[in-house]
Scaffold this active site. Structure first.
Site, PDB file in Angstrom:
ATOM      1  N   HIS A 237       0.821  -1.214   0.000  1.00 42.41           N
ATOM      2  CA  HIS A 237       0.000   0.000   0.000  1.00 42.41           C
ATOM      3  C   HIS A 237       0.854   1.264   0.000  1.00 42.41           C
ATOM      4  O   HIS A 237       1.898   1.311   0.614  1.00 42.41           O
ATOM      5  CB  HIS A 237      -1.005   0.010   1.148  1.00 42.41           C
ATOM      6  CG  HIS A 237      -0.489  -0.262   2.507  1.00 42.41           C
ATOM      7  ND1 HIS A 237      -1.315  -0.296   3.597  1.00 42.41           N
ATOM      8  CD2 HIS A 237       0.744  -0.540   2.977  1.00 42.41           C
ATOM      9  CE1 HIS A 237      -0.596  -0.559   4.669  1.00 42.41           C
ATOM     10  NE2 HIS A 237       0.634  -0.723   4.324  1.00 42.41           N
ATOM     11  N   ASN A 238       0.374   2.248  -0.738  1.00 46.65           N
ATOM     12  CA  ASN A 238       0.999   3.568  -0.806  1.00 46.65           C
ATOM     13  C   ASN A 238       2.357   3.592  -1.503  1.00 46.65           C
ATOM     14  O   ASN A 238       3.074   4.597  -1.446  1.00 46.65           O
ATOM     15  CB  ASN A 238       1.124   4.188   0.599  1.00 46.65           C
ATOM     16  CG  ASN A 238      -0.231   4.460   1.230  1.00 46.65           C
ATOM     17  OD1 ASN A 238      -0.853   3.557   1.767  1.00 46.65           O
ATOM     18  ND2 ASN A 238      -0.706   5.670   1.118  1.00 46.65           N
TER      19      ASN A 238
END
Lengths: 344, 344, 344
Positions: A237-238
C-alpha cells in the site's frame, strides 16, 4: 497475412539491400524460420545461425556476407523484431459486444466497441472506456474506471474505486486494490486499519499474471505510465512506481516505498518499506534492499551493496572455510614466532 | 457522516483538550488532512507536520504546543487511528441477498442476510453462515463451512470440506485447500499421495490476496484465531499457525511445521518443513529458517542466526575482498619473519 | 468402503504376516489411526509410535516385534502409503455433464463423460478430451487442447492455443499461457514483443495453485511428462522443464532456461535465464542459480556452490565478526614482531 519487405521497412524504418518486393508472412528465430518468414540477428553470438537460416530475409545491424538473400539494415534489430512481430501478431480475441451472461450493475458507463465476455461482473457507477476487453471471470468493483483500449485478462479482480488508465494490459489472476497489510497492535490482537485509499494505474502499463497490488491505507498506490511488471509481483500500500520502471517476477515492494523512473528490479528482489529508490537504479535478482538507493546506482546482495563490490565479494564467500584455516594457521605461526623471540 | 470529537472519544477512549463539540467527517494523514478531518501523530518523527496540518483536531500521545486546535490524548495514537478509521470506513459493498446468477447446489444451508453475488458457486452440503459475503467468482466446494460475517473476496477458491471460521476475511484470488505437495518416488516417477485432510481457518483470521494454503495429507492444516497473512503467502500441508501470528508477503512455510502464537514472519522468508517456531519469535525479511527456533528469539539470515549477530555480521560480508587481501599480506609478512629468525 | 488386507496386498504387493482377512476402511498416521484403519512406518524415527497405535494393521519395511497385529511387509512403506491412500481417497467431485450455465463457444470438440461446471468458458475451436473435469471459473481460450482425464481446478486460466496433455492436474488460480515478459527498449520506453508462442504441458503433469507459466515469445514453453510443481511457481517464456522434475513452492525460472530430467528444485529458488540445468541436479531451497549446472550436481547458496561446500561455508558466515577481530589482532602482533626484529 503477407506484406512486402518494402512495406515492413516503411513501417519500422531501415535500409533494404536486395529485392524489396519479396513477400513476408511472419517472423521467427534464425534456426526455426521457414521460407516466407523474416528473421533477425539481435545477438551477435548467433551469427553462425545466419548462414543456415531458411528465412527469406533477415534484419541485421550491419550488412553481412554470411547471408545472400535480402537484408534489412536497422540500428537496433531487437527493437525491429518487436515492431515486426507486432505486425504479424494475431489480434487479441474479442467477444462481439457485451455478453448477456455478463452482469453490468446500474449506473455504469460502458464505452463503444467494448468486448465484455460471459461471467464478467461490473459494479455500480463504474466507467469502462472504448474498445476495452474484459475477459471471463473479471470482477470490476463499484466506481472503478478502466481507460480506453485496456485489456483485462481472465479472472482478474479490480476492487472498488481503483483507476486503470488507457492501453493498460492486466494479465490473468491479478488482484488490483486488495487491502493493504495494515494493523495496529492492541496487546496480542491485530486491529485492522481500514484501507480506504485506492490503486491508480496510469496509461500503457502492463501488469503480469497473479500480481497483487494493494490499495492505499489513505491516498493512493500509484503505478506510473509505461511501467511493466512480470508475474507474481507484490506491491504494498501507498507505494509509488515511477514511469517506465521494470519489475521482474516475484519481486515484493513493501508499503510507502517510492521507486523512481526507469528503474529495473530483478527477479525475487525484496524492497523494504518507507524508502526511496532513485531513478534508473538497477537491482540484481534476489537482492534485499534495506535502505534508500541514490539515482543511477547498480546494487546486489542481501543487504545490497554496489554491484561491482558484490561481484568481487561473492567469490570469497565460498572460500570462508579456507580463510578460516589460513587464519588459524597464521595464529599458531605467530605464536611460535612470539615464543622464539621471548626466549632470545 | 459527521460525528463530534466527543463521540470519537467515547468510542475509542482518551482525553480531549479543547472544544469537544467540533464535527469530524473523516481521518487522514497530517500533511493531507483537510478542514473537518481529524489526524494523528503516530510517528514522533513527523512532529513538524503537526504545525502545518489543516486537520480540525489531532490525536496525540502528549499534549503539544505545536498545534492550537482540539487534541485527543490517548496512550497509543496508532491504535487510535485504526479505531477512528473504522468509524469512517465505507461499508463493504453487499449484493442484496442471493443472486439468481449464482449457483447453490442441493443440501446447502445458507444463513440469514447473506450477500451472494452473481457467478458464485456453492457446492453440496455446504454451510454458509449469517451475513456472509461471497463476491463474484468465488468457488465454495462441497461440504465447506463458512462462519458468520466472513467476507470472501472475488475469485477465491475454497476446496471441499474446508472450514472457515467467523469474521474471517479472505482476499481475492486466494486458494484454500488445494492439494498438499506430497509424492512418493517409484524409481523416476512421482506417485501422488492423496491429500485427504482439510484446511481449518479459525475466527477473525485475515488472509491476503493470491495466497495458497494447502489441505493436509491426513488431518488438517490449521490457521488459528487472529492470524493475519499478507499477499502471495504459501502455507504447506499440515502446517499449524498459532494465534495472532503475522505473516508478511511472499513467505513460504513448508509442510508439517508448527508456528507458535504471536510470531512475526517478515517478507519473503522461507521456513523449512517439520520444525517448531516458538511463540513470539520474530524472523527478519528474506531469512531462511532451516531449524527450530525457541520462543521469543529474533532471527535473521540464510540460514538464520540471532538478529543481533546478523546486524554485526552483514557488514563484514562486503569486506571479504579486503579481508582476503589482509590475510594474504599477513601470510607473506609472517613468512618473512620466519625466514629472518631461521637465519639467525 | 472396506477391503481386506489381502486385497490391499494384491493391489500394492508385499507379504502379510498375520490375519489377511481383516477389514480395512482407511489409512492414517500411526498416532491418529483408529481401529479399522491401516497405518505405516515410513520414517524409522517414529518407531515408538508403532507400539501405541490403534491401527488394525501396519505397513512396515521389516517385521517388528513392537506390534502384535497383522503387518504388511513392503520394500518402501512410504510408496505403499501413497498407493493405499489412493484406494481410499474420495473421488474428485464431478458435475454431471455440461452445465447449462457454462459457455461453450462454437467449433469446439467436447469428449465423452466430461464434467463442465457452471461459469466455465471454453473458447472457439478448443478440444476437451474424455472424462475431463473443468471446475467453476475455469477459462479455456480459443484453440486450446485439454487431454483425456485431466482435472482443471477452479479459477484456472488457460490462454489460447495452449496444449494440455492427458491426466494432467492444474490446481486453482493457476495461469497457463500468459504473455512472456519480453520488451525491446526504445529509449526510455519498453516496446512489447508480441508473445506468439504457446505453452505445452505433457501427460501426467501436476501444476500447483496460483502458478504462472508464460507462453513462448516464439515456439513453446514446454513442461514435460510427469513434472510436478508446487504452489506460486513462476516459469518464464521458452523454458523447458524435463520429465519427472520436481519444482517446490515459490520457485522462479527465467526465460529460455532448460531444466533437465529428474531435477529437484527446492523452495524459493531463482534460476536465471538462458542456462542449462543438467539431469538429476538438486538445488537447495532459497538458492540463486546464476549459471549452468552439470548433471547430477547438488548445489546451494546465492550464488550456488556445491552443497557440501555450502554446508561447510554457512557456519563461517556468522563467525565473520570474530574472524575480523582475529585478523586485526594478528596484524598488530605481527607488526610488533617486525618492530622487535628491526631493532635487533
Amino acid at each position: 497475412m503477407e506484406v512486402t519487405l518494402r512495406h515492413i521497412a516503411e513501417l519500422i524504418g531501415g535500409t533494404i539491400v536486395g529485392n524489396d518486393q519479396i513477400l513476408i508472412k511472419g517472423i521467427n528465430s534464425l534456426h526455426v524460420a521457414e521460407e516466407g518468414e523474416i528473421s533477425f540477428l539481435a545477438d551477435p553470438r548467433l551469427k553462425d545461425q545466419i548462414k543456415a537460416t531458411k528465412a527469406s530475409a533477415v534484419i541485421v545491424k550491419e550488412l553481412t556476407s554470411l547471408y545472400q538473400r535480402p537484408q534489412l539494415i536497422v540500428p537496433d534489430p531487437h527493437l525491429a523484431y518487436a515492431r515486426v512481430a507486432t505486425i504479424f501478431a494475431p489480434p487479441v480475441p474479442r467477444f462481439p459486444g457485451i455478453s448477456e451472461k455478463a452482469v453490468i450493475e446500474e449506473g455504469t458507463h460502458i464505452g463503444e466497441e467494448v468486448s465484455i465476455y460471459p461471467f464478467v461482473y461490473v459494479g455500480r457507477e463504474s466507467v469502462i472506456g472504448n474498445k476495452v476487453i474484459l475477459f471471463p471471470g473479471v470482477y470490476v468493483g463499484d466506481k472503478v474506471t478502466v481507460g480506453d483500449e485496456s485489456v483485462i485478462c481472465p479472472n482478474v479482480t479490480i476492487m472498488p474505486e481503483c483507476i486503470i488508465g488507457k492501453k493498460v494490459i492486466i494479465h490473468a489472476g491479478t488482484v488490483i486494490g486488495s487491502d493493504g497489510f495494515g494493523y495496529a497492535r492492541d496487546g496480542d490482537i491485530s486491529v485492522k486499519i481500514p484501507q480506504t485509499g485506492i490503486v491508480q494505474i496510469e496509461d500503457e502499463v502492463e501488469i503480469g499474471a497473479n500480481n497483487t497490488i494493494d490499495r492505499a491505507a489513505l491516498g493512493k498506490t500509484l503505478i506510473q505510465k509505461g511501467v511493466k511488471t512480470d508475474n507474481l509481483v507484490q506491491i504494498g500500500h501507498n507505494v509509488v512506481v515511477g514511469e517506465n520502471t521494470i519489475i521482474v517476477a516475484q519481486v515484493g515492494i513493501a508499503g510507502s516505498t517510492n521507486i523512481g523512473k526507469g528503474v529495473v528490479i530483478g527477479p525475487q528482489v525484496g524492497v523494504t518499506d518507507h524508502i526511496e529508490i532513485g531513478d534508473r537504479v538497477m537491482v540484481a535478482g534476489k537482492s534485499g534492499v534495506a535502505k534508500s538507493i541514490p539515482s543511477g546506482e547498480v546494487v546486489s546482495g542481501i543487504p545490497t551493496m554496489p554491484h561491482r563490490l558484490w561481484l568481487k565479494t561473492r567469490g570469497h564467500i565460498r572460500r570462508l572455510p579456507e580463510y578460516s584455516e589460513r587464519l588459524k594457521g597464521l595464529e599458531s605461526r605467530v605464536k611460535e614466532l612470539e615464543e622464539v623471540l621471548k626466549k632470545e
